[in-house]
Write a protein that holds these residues in place. Structure first.
Motif, PDB file in Angstrom:
ATOM      1  N   LYS A   1       0.825  -1.212   0.000  1.00 25.66           N
ATOM      2  CA  LYS A   1       0.000   0.000   0.000  1.00 25.66           C
ATOM      3  C   LYS A   1       0.857   1.259   0.000  1.00 25.66           C
ATOM      4  CE  LYS A   1      -3.951  -2.096   2.393  1.00 25.66           C
ATOM      5  NZ  LYS A   1      -4.777  -2.077   3.631  1.00 25.66           N
ATOM      6  N   TYR A   2       1.913   1.226   0.819  1.00 28.69           N
ATOM      7  CA  TYR A   2       2.800   2.404   0.881  1.00 28.69           C
ATOM      8  C   TYR A   2       3.487   2.631  -0.467  1.00 28.69           C
ATOM      9  CZ  TYR A   2       6.929   5.159   2.040  1.00 28.69           C
ATOM     10  OH  TYR A   2       7.922   6.111   2.048  1.00 28.69           O
ATOM     11  N   ARG A   3       3.968   1.525  -1.089  1.00 27.14           N
ATOM     12  CA  ARG A   3       4.650   1.652  -2.381  1.00 27.14           C
ATOM     13  C   ARG A   3       3.688   2.187  -3.437  1.00 27.14           C
ATOM     14  NH1 ARG A   3       6.008  -3.095  -2.688  1.00 27.14           N
ATOM     15  NH2 ARG A   3       8.051  -2.906  -1.689  1.00 27.14           N
ATOM     16  N   ALA A   4       2.443   1.670  -3.460  1.00 30.08           N
ATOM     17  CA  ALA A   4       1.469   2.153  -4.436  1.00 30.08           C
ATOM     18  C   ALA A   4       1.150   3.628  -4.216  1.00 30.08           C
ATOM     19  CB  ALA A   4       0.189   1.316  -4.348  1.00 30.08           C
ATOM     20  N   LEU A   5       1.027   4.043  -2.944  1.00 26.30           N
ATOM     21  CA  LEU A   5       0.745   5.443  -2.623  1.00 26.30           C
ATOM     22  C   LEU A   5       1.854   6.356  -3.127  1.00 26.30           C
ATOM     23  CD1 LEU A   5      -0.924   7.602  -1.138  1.00 26.30           C
ATOM     24  CD2 LEU A   5       0.374   7.071   0.937  1.00 26.30           C
ATOM     25  N   ILE A   6       3.099   5.945  -2.876  1.00 31.82           N
ATOM     26  CA  ILE A   6       4.241   6.787  -3.290  1.00 31.82           C
ATOM     27  C   ILE A   6       4.346   6.835  -4.811  1.00 31.82           C
ATOM     28  CG2 ILE A   6       6.744   6.988  -3.233  1.00 31.82           C
ATOM     29  CD1 ILE A   6       5.404   7.860  -0.678  1.00 31.82           C
ATOM     30  N   GLU A   7       4.210   5.661  -5.470  1.00 28.68           N
ATOM     31  CA  GLU A   7       4.421   5.607  -6.915  1.00 28.68           C
ATOM     32  C   GLU A   7       3.289   6.298  -7.682  1.00 28.68           C
ATOM     33  OE1 GLU A   7       4.964   1.532  -7.901  1.00 28.68           O
ATOM     34  OE2 GLU A   7       7.038   1.455  -7.117  1.00 28.68           O
ATOM     35  N   LYS A   8       2.052   6.288  -7.138  1.00 30.96           N
ATOM     36  CA  LYS A   8       0.929   6.902  -7.834  1.00 30.96           C
ATOM     37  C   LYS A   8       0.670   8.338  -7.389  1.00 30.96           C
ATOM     38  CE  LYS A   8       0.042   3.063 -10.012  1.00 30.96           C
ATOM     39  NZ  LYS A   8       0.282   2.942 -11.460  1.00 30.96           N
TER      40      LYS A   8
ATOM     41  N   GLU B   1      22.832  16.130   1.032  1.00 35.60           N
ATOM     42  CA  GLU B   1      22.630  16.967  -0.154  1.00 35.60           C
ATOM     43  C   GLU B   1      22.532  16.144  -1.436  1.00 35.60           C
ATOM     44  OE1 GLU B   1      25.265  20.288  -0.344  1.00 35.60           O
ATOM     45  OE2 GLU B   1      25.098  20.759   1.785  1.00 35.60           O
ATOM     46  N   THR B   2      22.242  14.837  -1.306  1.00 34.61           N
ATOM     47  CA  THR B   2      22.156  13.944  -2.462  1.00 34.61           C
ATOM     48  C   THR B   2      20.793  13.256  -2.450  1.00 34.61           C
ATOM     49  OG1 THR B   2      24.536  13.563  -2.416  1.00 34.61           O
ATOM     50  CG2 THR B   2      23.201  11.949  -3.604  1.00 34.61           C
ATOM     51  N   LEU B   3      20.212  13.085  -3.643  1.00 37.77           N
ATOM     52  CA  LEU B   3      18.936  12.381  -3.770  1.00 37.77           C
ATOM     53  C   LEU B   3      19.161  10.885  -3.554  1.00 37.77           C
ATOM     54  CD1 LEU B   3      17.605  14.208  -6.938  1.00 37.77           C
ATOM     55  CD2 LEU B   3      16.874  14.594  -4.598  1.00 37.77           C
ATOM     56  N   VAL B   4      18.547  10.315  -2.522  1.00 45.88           N
ATOM     57  CA  VAL B   4      18.680   8.883  -2.261  1.00 45.88           C
ATOM     58  C   VAL B   4      17.391   8.129  -2.582  1.00 45.88           C
ATOM     59  CG1 VAL B   4      20.475   9.208  -0.533  1.00 45.88           C
ATOM     60  CG2 VAL B   4      18.079   9.236   0.191  1.00 45.88           C
ATOM     61  N   PHE B   5      16.298   8.873  -2.850  1.00 49.75           N
ATOM     62  CA  PHE B   5      15.045   8.252  -3.279  1.00 49.75           C
ATOM     63  C   PHE B   5      14.234   9.276  -4.047  1.00 49.75           C
ATOM     64  CE2 PHE B   5      10.490   7.690  -2.774  1.00 49.75           C
ATOM     65  CZ  PHE B   5      10.319   6.407  -3.281  1.00 49.75           C
ATOM     66  N   ALA B   6      13.575   8.835  -5.124  1.00 48.81           N
ATOM     67  CA  ALA B   6      12.694   9.714  -5.895  1.00 48.81           C
ATOM     68  C   ALA B   6      11.596   8.864  -6.530  1.00 48.81           C
ATOM     69  CB  ALA B   6      13.478  10.468  -6.956  1.00 48.81           C
ATOM     70  N   ASN B   7      10.324   9.295  -6.392  1.00 47.58           N
ATOM     71  CA  ASN B   7       9.218   8.536  -6.969  1.00 47.58           C
ATOM     72  C   ASN B   7       9.041   8.900  -8.453  1.00 47.58           C
ATOM     73  OD1 ASN B   7       8.067  11.069  -6.830  1.00 47.58           O
ATOM     74  ND2 ASN B   7       6.096  10.364  -6.064  1.00 47.58           N
ATOM     75  N   PRO B   8       8.204   8.158  -9.201  1.00 46.18           N
ATOM     76  CA  PRO B   8       8.052   8.421 -10.635  1.00 46.18           C
ATOM     77  C   PRO B   8       7.630   9.858 -10.937  1.00 46.18           C
ATOM     78  CG  PRO B   8       7.136   6.275 -10.081  1.00 46.18           C
ATOM     79  CD  PRO B   8       7.501   6.916  -8.782  1.00 46.18           C
ATOM     80  N   ARG B   9       6.745  10.449 -10.100  1.00 47.17           N
ATOM     81  CA  ARG B   9       6.295  11.822 -10.364  1.00 47.17           C
ATOM     82  C   ARG B   9       7.448  12.802 -10.321  1.00 47.17           C
ATOM     83  NH1 ARG B   9       3.627  15.418 -13.153  1.00 47.17           N
ATOM     84  NH2 ARG B   9       2.908  17.215 -11.935  1.00 47.17           N
ATOM     85  N   MET B  10       8.440  12.578  -9.443  1.00 51.51           N
ATOM     86  CA  MET B  10       9.598  13.470  -9.377  1.00 51.51           C
ATOM     87  C   MET B  10      10.425  13.379 -10.656  1.00 51.51           C
ATOM     88  SD  MET B  10      11.059  15.742  -7.675  1.00 51.51           S
ATOM     89  CE  MET B  10      12.581  16.667  -7.961  1.00 51.51           C
ATOM     90  N   HIS B  11      10.548  12.172 -11.211  1.00 49.22           N
ATOM     91  CA  HIS B  11      11.266  12.037 -12.487  1.00 49.22           C
ATOM     92  C   HIS B  11      10.540  12.799 -13.600  1.00 49.22           C
ATOM     93  CE1 HIS B  11      13.136   8.715 -10.240  1.00 49.22           C
ATOM     94  NE2 HIS B  11      14.130   8.823 -11.112  1.00 49.22           N
TER      95      HIS B  11
END
Length: 611
Positions: free
Chosen positions: A421-428, A439-449
């Motif tokens: 559920k958490y993964r679906a929430l973040i990805e959608k 100061e470095t990106l260690v995680f980014a969801n599809p919307r950020m890309h």
């Protein structure tokens, strides 16, 4: 009973003696017939890489193995005439000689064997090491060849240089024009695209040492990194030994990095280094496997490289050991007596402990033997009771374990469902979700890309500041650093993000601090508000237009000079105008004429009241 005790003690003593004998003389067991090995080294004795390869080979050979070493000296002399004469010399020197296995170190030796091997050493297995830019094409038709590839790791070396010197933006890489230099340059040029936007590269071919040093002294030291991928010439055109050139360059104060371990200790800070010892050791182990009858050993394509650094250089640049990659080797560290003689100390302690252990062991055996005889008699009387109790306990434990397993399976299922559920929430999510650490990106969801206009999976590992519009970087990074430092600052604000095709987009950021893998980081939600910003701009424009229109409306204000008798007003030119004309010309007012009752009575008397 006495005889049985004596027999048991004899058995224990015999076992102890066998263990001691096996520990002290392990080479006696499993002895094999010595192998006859020829090691052809491309370079010369005294060159650290060559000496390390030889040491690595020797470290795995037994005393009974016969190792012969032949040096080609191709590092100091590599002209076609010399190499041709060397082939003739080999034909004379080794004709009729037979070896169980031949080890060749580095490319010149491998090329020599590919040329002469079938003639001089037919059907003899060959193990190579230290081979640059290896391709299977070189071994086409050579079934008896195998070995370990020397794969210099330029990318990892540049990444660690960037991590330890984040202000550096330019890399100077000296290379040579010989065959090895061309191979190194090819590998360097292949790694350069990975550092677009991080480093600018300057490749210097066959540099002369003195002019190179003069140029370095004129540069800003914190903006440059030197990647040693080749050697330097003297003014006479001769190659300068690395033991001479590297310390001279290090004195300038610009950090030096390389991919070869033999530079370490001469002035480089470090890098992901390929090590001659481990190359030779791996080749030696493969040669022994062949000598023991093993066939079809595959080529080891992963070079046994390792991060290594010089403590003195780290100290000069203010770099702490905990900033280095995990598992890094640090040389030239100040060491105590214990560290210098750790093996001897451990050996002495081991001998003492072993002797004490034997004494304690034998004492315990005697005590336990006597105690066991007493306990045995007691247990024989209660054996059935103990069996029943143990069975009942096992049944209870089995039931408890079954229940625990079921509970754990339910918990794991719930956890998997929560994670999905958490993964679906973040990805959608319609908002960009990023985690920034150091100061470095260690995680980014599809919307950020999508907001950044980059392919999926390409943001992680890149600096956050690279995606902030230049005019907003100081503001955004300043708030990030203050938030990480624990200061109380607003959680939300607007800024411009570099979007697709390099244009900026307005985003609304909402941030909070979290722990990411045990270390402080920020969780950031980014909402695209470009449309809102456009609407606000249009509203501001409309307000400005209305204010401009309002300023055009005619008004009268201030002190007006008016005649007390005729009521005419003096204009700006000093002329007296009728009040109606003055007001009409300076405002939007219009006049209609009539007569008030007072004036009518004064002018017309009684007639003013008649209809």
């Amino acid at each position: 009973m006495v005889n049985r005790r004596g027999t048991n003690n004899s058995i224990w003593c015999a076992c102890a003696l066998v263990i001691v004998f096996a520990l002290l003389f392990p080479h006696v067991a499993g002895a094999r017939q010595g192998a006859k090995v020829l090691l052809i080294n491309s370079y010369h004795h005294g060159f650290k890489w060559s000496d390390d390869v030889v040491s690595g080979v020797r470290s795995v050979l037994d005393r009974g193995d016969d190792l012969r070493i032949e040096y080609m000296d191709a590092r100091r002399v590599s002209t076609p005439e010399y190499l041709d004469n060397l082939r003739k010399s080999f034909r004379i020197k080794f004709r009729g000689h037979r070896y169980d296995v031949i080890i060749v170190s580095d490319d010149p030796a491998l090329d020599l064997m590919l040329d002469l091997g079938e003639d001089l050493f037919p059907s003899t297995p060959v193990v190579f090491c230290g081979i640059n830019d290896f391709s299977d094409v070189r071994l086409r038709g050579k079934r008896s060849y195998t070995g370990v590839v020397e794969d210099i790791d330029i990318k990892d070396t540049l990444e660690v240089a960037h991590a330890l010197h984040p202000r550096a933006r330019k890399v100077i890489a000296p290379v040579n024009s010989n065959a090895t230099g061309a191979s190194n340059r090819h590998l360097l040029e292949g790694a350069i695209p990975a550092f677009n936007g991080i480093f600018e590269f300057e490749i210097v071919e066959d540099p002369e040492l003195e002019p190179f040093l003069r140029r370095l002294k004129s540069l800003r030291k914190d903006e440059y990194v030197i990647l040693l991928t080749g050697r330097f010439r003297s003014s006479a055109g001769e190659m300068v030994p690395i033991e001479t050139s590297t310390p001279e360059i290090a004195k300038v104060g610009i950090p030096l990095y390389s991919m070869w371990e033999y530079y370490l200790g001469h002035g480089i800070t470090g890098g992901m280094l390929t090590n001659g010892f481990y190359q030779g050791k791996t080749a030696g182990q493969m040669a022994l496997r062949i000598a023991n009858g093993e066939k079809d050993i595959p080529v080891v394509r992963k070079s046994p490289n390792q991060y290594a650094f010089d403590f003195r250089q780290l100290e000069s640049f203010g770099i702490k050991e905990d900033e280095l990659p995990a598992g890094s080797v640090v040389v030239n560290k100040p060491v105590s007596f214990y560290v210098r003689h750790a093996d001897a100390v451990h050996a002495a302690i081991g001998v003492v402990l072993f002797c004490l252990g034997i004494i304690v062991f034998l004492s315990i055996i005697v005590v336990k033997k006597n105690r066991a005889e007493r306990e045995l008699r007691r247990y024989q009387d209660n054996l059935e009771v103990l069996v029943e109790e143990r069975t009942e306990g096992l049944n209870f434990a089995n039931a408890s374990l079954t229940a625990e397993i079921q509970e754990r399976e339910r918990a794991e299922a719930a956890l998997r469902e929560s994670e999905e559920k958490y993964r679906a929430l973040i990805e959608k999510a319609n908002e960009g979700v990023v985690i920034v650490q150091d100061e470095t990106l260690v995680f980014a969801n599809p919307r950020m890309h999508e907001l950044a206009g980059v392919p999926a999976g390409t943001l992680e590992g890149r600096p956050f500041v690279d995606f902030i519009w230049p005019d907003d970087r100081d503001m955004v990074m300043g708030k990030y650093r203050r938030r990480i430092a624990g200061e109380n600052i607003p959680d939300a604000y607007d800024f411009r993000l570099i979007g697709p095709e390099g244009a900026f987009i307005w985003v609304f950021l909402s941030a909070t601090t979290i722990l990411w893998r045990g270390r402080p980081a920020t969780l950031n939600l980014l909402t695209d508000i470009s449309d809102r910003k456009v609407a606000e701009g249009e509203r501001e424009k409309l307000i400005a237009e209305l204010q401009e229109a309002l300023s055009q409306v005619k008004t009268l204000s201030g002190l007006l000079p008016i005649c007390a008798t005729c009521k005419r007003i003096r204009n700006d030119e000093g002329n007296w105008e009728q009040m109606e004309a003055y007001i009409r010309d300076r405002s939007e007012a219009k006049f209609s004429h009539g007569i008030c009752p007072e004036c009518a009575a004064r002018l017309y008397g009684a007639q003013s009241g008649k209809k």
